[in-house]
Design a protein around this motif. Structure first.
Motif, short mmCIF file in Angstrom:
data_model
loop_
_atom_site.label_atom_id
_atom_site.label_comp_id
_atom_site.label_asym_id
_atom_site.label_seq_id
_atom_site.Cartn_x
_atom_site.Cartn_y
_atom_site.Cartn_z
N LYS B 3 -8.40 1.31 -8.78
CA LYS B 3 -7.26 1.16 -9.68
C LYS B 3 -6.79 2.57 -10.02
O LYS B 3 -7.61 3.43 -10.39
N VAL B 4 -5.51 2.82 -9.87
CA VAL B 4 -4.92 4.09 -10.28
C VAL B 4 -4.19 3.82 -11.58
O VAL B 4 -3.24 3.03 -11.60
N SER B 5 -4.66 4.40 -12.68
CA SER B 5 -4.09 4.16 -14.00
C SER B 5 -3.29 5.37 -14.46
O SER B 5 -3.77 6.50 -14.38
N VAL B 6 -2.07 5.10 -14.92
CA VAL B 6 -1.17 6.15 -15.41
C VAL B 6 -0.94 5.91 -16.90
O VAL B 6 -0.45 4.84 -17.28
N PHE B 7 -1.32 6.90 -17.71
CA PHE B 7 -1.24 6.76 -19.17
C PHE B 7 -0.18 7.72 -19.71
O PHE B 7 -0.24 8.92 -19.42
N TYR B 8 0.74 7.22 -20.53
CA TYR B 8 1.75 8.07 -21.18
C TYR B 8 1.40 8.19 -22.66
O TYR B 8 1.56 7.23 -23.43
N PRO B 9 0.88 9.36 -23.08
CA PRO B 9 0.50 9.54 -24.50
C PRO B 9 1.67 9.29 -25.44
O PRO B 9 2.81 9.68 -25.16
N LYS B 32 8.00 1.50 -2.24
CA LYS B 32 7.56 2.63 -1.40
C LYS B 32 6.09 2.49 -0.99
O LYS B 32 5.73 2.86 0.12
N LEU B 33 5.24 1.99 -1.88
CA LEU B 33 3.82 1.87 -1.55
C LEU B 33 3.55 0.71 -0.59
O LEU B 33 2.58 0.74 0.16
N GLY B 34 4.40 -0.31 -0.65
CA GLY B 34 4.26 -1.43 0.28
C GLY B 34 3.01 -2.26 0.06
O GLY B 34 2.47 -2.32 -1.04
N ALA B 35 2.54 -2.88 1.14
CA ALA B 35 1.46 -3.85 1.07
C ALA B 35 0.12 -3.22 0.68
O ALA B 35 -0.80 -3.93 0.26
N ALA B 36 0.00 -1.91 0.82
CA ALA B 36 -1.25 -1.25 0.44
C ALA B 36 -1.53 -1.40 -1.05
O ALA B 36 -2.68 -1.41 -1.48
N CYS B 37 -0.47 -1.51 -1.83
CA CYS B 37 -0.60 -1.69 -3.28
C CYS B 37 -0.72 -3.18 -3.56
O CYS B 37 0.25 -3.93 -3.42
N LYS B 38 -1.94 -3.60 -3.95
CA LYS B 38 -2.24 -5.04 -4.04
C LYS B 38 -1.72 -5.67 -5.33
O LYS B 38 -1.53 -6.88 -5.39
N ARG B 39 -1.55 -4.88 -6.34
CA ARG B 39 -1.16 -5.42 -7.65
C ARG B 39 -0.66 -4.28 -8.51
O ARG B 39 -1.11 -3.14 -8.35
N VAL B 40 0.29 -4.61 -9.39
CA VAL B 40 0.77 -3.65 -10.39
C VAL B 40 0.72 -4.30 -11.76
O VAL B 40 1.20 -5.43 -11.92
N ASP B 41 0.11 -3.63 -12.73
CA ASP B 41 0.16 -4.07 -14.13
C ASP B 41 0.87 -2.97 -14.91
O ASP B 41 0.68 -1.79 -14.63
N TYR B 64 -3.34 -1.20 -7.96
CA TYR B 64 -4.58 -1.56 -7.30
C TYR B 64 -4.48 -1.33 -5.79
O TYR B 64 -3.48 -1.71 -5.16
N PHE B 65 -5.56 -0.76 -5.21
CA PHE B 65 -5.64 -0.52 -3.77
C PHE B 65 -7.04 -0.89 -3.30
O PHE B 65 -7.99 -0.90 -4.08
N ASP B 66 -7.18 -1.13 -1.99
CA ASP B 66 -8.51 -1.46 -1.45
C ASP B 66 -9.46 -0.28 -1.55
O ASP B 66 -10.68 -0.47 -1.67
N ALA B 70 -6.84 4.34 0.99
CA ALA B 70 -5.64 3.49 1.12
C ALA B 70 -4.56 3.95 0.13
O ALA B 70 -3.38 3.99 0.46
N PHE B 71 -4.98 4.32 -1.08
CA PHE B 71 -4.03 4.84 -2.06
C PHE B 71 -3.41 6.14 -1.58
O PHE B 71 -2.18 6.31 -1.58
#
Lengths: 103, 103
Positions: B3-9, B32-41, B64-66, B70-71
């Motif tokens: 999971k790649v998490s991006v936090f904006y303070p 742009k990320l396409g199918a490699a990105c399995k989910r976005v929250d 989310y990525f495998d 992959a990310f």
């Protein structure tokens, strides 16, 4: 849908027992919160975006509820037991926030 | 799964355009990320756990990525376009971390 996120800062010299957290603590939390808790996500920090950099958080979990009220109703009676379990896996003080799910 | 998490303070006096972020930026990221990105929250911070307290983060998103590879493969070619879009919705510098999904 709202999300209650618990962040454990990745502090030097502190302990975090990921096995206990995932297998014991979060199981207990889900069992106590019941059906009001729609989903639980938990993850272990690997690193920052720059190769070799530290992750800000050693662990995070996210609990989903239909509303803030649903969370408070489900959590309130069990707050003491849930918070009281924290020393069994960590001496890190978590940060917690409540968010509205947008995507 | 990672999971790649991006936090904006949630910084006083800064701007964050949630509409652009959810409707334009994250749509572009997913495309742009396409199918490699399995989910976005994505979520908007409402407050801390104490009533009336501020949320640590005004917004967060999780991709989310495998695997980390992959990310990197999916993100690398589009990093400039994705990061270059940030000023269109915020002047907050995000924190990013990569985590392993446990639950």
């Amino acid at each position: 849908m709202i999300k209650v996120s618990v962040f454990y800062p990745n502090q030097e010299g502190k302990k975090f027992d990921m096995g206990y957290y995932c297998n014991k603590h979060l199981s207990m939390v889900q069992q106590k919160l019941g059906a009001a808790c729609k989903r639980v996500d938990a993850e272990q920090g690997l690193g920052g975006i720059e190769p070799g950099s530290r992750a800000t958080y050693i662990a995070m979990c996210h609990l989903y509820f239909d509303s803030v009220e649903a969370f408070q109703t489900a959590f309130g009676p069990h707050a003491k037991a849930i918070m009281g379990d924290i020393p069994n896996y960590t001496n890190i003080q978590p940060t917690i926030q409540i968010s509205e799910v947008k995507i």
